[in-house]
Design a protein around this motif. Structure first.
Motif, mmCIF file in Angstrom:
data_model
loop_
_atom_site.group_PDB
_atom_site.id
_atom_site.type_symbol
_atom_site.label_atom_id
_atom_site.label_comp_id
_atom_site.label_asym_id
_atom_site.label_seq_id
_atom_site.Cartn_x
_atom_site.Cartn_y
_atom_site.Cartn_z
ATOM 1 N N GLU A 12 4.382 4.285 7.879
ATOM 2 C CA GLU A 12 3.149 4.717 7.280
ATOM 3 C C GLU A 12 2.869 5.712 6.227
ATOM 4 O OE1 GLU A 12 0.930 2.072 7.902
ATOM 5 O OE2 GLU A 12 2.398 1.067 8.969
ATOM 6 N N GLU A 14 3.044 6.098 2.859
ATOM 7 C CA GLU A 14 2.317 5.690 1.724
ATOM 8 C C GLU A 14 0.960 6.473 1.524
ATOM 9 O OE1 GLU A 14 3.503 1.819 -0.025
ATOM 10 O OE2 GLU A 14 4.198 1.709 1.840
ATOM 11 N N PRO A 15 0.212 6.130 2.273
ATOM 12 C CA PRO A 15 -1.330 6.861 2.335
ATOM 13 C C PRO A 15 -1.138 8.550 1.949
ATOM 14 C CG PRO A 15 -1.450 5.386 4.007
ATOM 15 C CD PRO A 15 -0.014 5.626 3.570
ATOM 16 N N ARG A 16 -0.323 9.089 2.757
ATOM 17 C CA ARG A 16 -0.306 10.357 2.802
ATOM 18 C C ARG A 16 0.502 10.971 1.517
ATOM 19 N NH1 ARG A 16 -1.629 15.290 2.368
ATOM 20 N NH2 ARG A 16 -0.570 16.968 2.840
ATOM 21 N N LYS A 18 0.444 9.201 -1.583
ATOM 22 C CA LYS A 18 -0.611 9.123 -2.518
ATOM 23 C C LYS A 18 -1.650 10.198 -2.652
ATOM 24 C CE LYS A 18 -3.757 5.659 -4.480
ATOM 25 N NZ LYS A 18 -4.180 4.320 -4.343
ATOM 26 N N GLU A 19 -1.984 10.631 -1.294
ATOM 27 C CA GLU A 19 -2.872 11.877 -1.255
ATOM 28 C C GLU A 19 -2.109 13.305 -1.833
ATOM 29 O OE1 GLU A 19 -4.316 14.665 2.503
ATOM 30 O OE2 GLU A 19 -4.516 12.357 2.589
ATOM 31 N N ASN A 22 -1.918 12.841 -5.598
ATOM 32 C CA ASN A 22 -3.234 13.091 -6.342
ATOM 33 C C ASN A 22 -3.710 14.654 -6.529
ATOM 34 O OD1 ASN A 22 -3.838 10.321 -7.112
ATOM 35 N ND2 ASN A 22 -4.539 10.066 -4.977
ATOM 36 N N THR A 41 10.289 -0.014 1.564
ATOM 37 C CA THR A 41 9.639 1.124 1.488
ATOM 38 C C THR A 41 10.161 1.898 0.322
ATOM 39 O OG1 THR A 41 11.045 2.012 3.048
ATOM 40 C CG2 THR A 41 9.030 1.499 3.954
ATOM 41 N N ARG A 44 8.359 0.172 -2.729
ATOM 42 C CA ARG A 44 6.869 0.644 -2.531
ATOM 43 C C ARG A 44 6.587 2.132 -3.203
ATOM 44 N NH1 ARG A 44 6.593 -1.945 2.961
ATOM 45 N NH2 ARG A 44 6.145 0.363 3.526
ATOM 46 N N SER A 45 7.500 2.910 -2.489
ATOM 47 C CA SER A 45 7.341 4.195 -3.027
ATOM 48 C C SER A 45 7.648 4.476 -4.599
ATOM 49 C CB SER A 45 8.301 5.329 -2.260
ATOM 50 O OG SER A 45 9.472 4.962 -2.693
ATOM 51 N N LEU A 48 4.412 3.329 -6.293
ATOM 52 C CA LEU A 48 3.390 4.236 -5.869
ATOM 53 C C LEU A 48 3.595 5.478 -6.880
ATOM 54 C CD1 LEU A 48 0.811 5.207 -4.030
ATOM 55 C CD2 LEU A 48 2.435 6.017 -2.635
#
Length: 73
Positions: A12, A14-16, A18-19, A22, A41, A44-45, A48
Motif C-alpha cells: 500500500e 503508492e498513495p504515500r 504520490k504524496e 507532489n 508494484t 505501478r511505481s 506513477l
C-alpha cells in the motif's frame, strides 16, 4: 537527494509515494525503497512516476523482497 523508505507500507505504498512526489522539489533526486511481491508494484511505481511528471533514472532489486527506484523531475 532524499531517500524515502516505504517498506513498512507493504503493498500500500503508492498513495504515500504520490504524496511525496507532489511535495518534492524540482531538480532534486528522490530515492524510494519499497517492498515487492509479484513485481506488479514495480510497474505501478514506474507508471506513477511518469504520471507525476518525473524521470525514472534507475530501478533495481535491492534484495530478495525490496526494490529501489531513483527519480528526478
Amino acid at each position: 537527494m532524499k531517500r524515502y523508505d516505504l517498506r513498512h507500507l507493504k503493498n500500500e505504498f503508492e498513495p504515500r509515494m504520490k504524496e511525496i512526489l507532489n511535495e518534492h522539489k524540482a531538480k532534486e533526486v528522490a530515492i524510494f525503497l519499497f517492498e515487492i511481491g509479484d513485481f506488479t508494484t514495480v510497474q505501478r511505481s514506474a507508471d506513477l512516476v511518469k504520471e507525476a511528471g518525473y524521470e525514472l533514472m534507475n530501478s533495481l532489486k535491492f534484495n530478495e523482497v525490496d526494490w529501489t527506484i531513483v527519480v528526478k523531475k
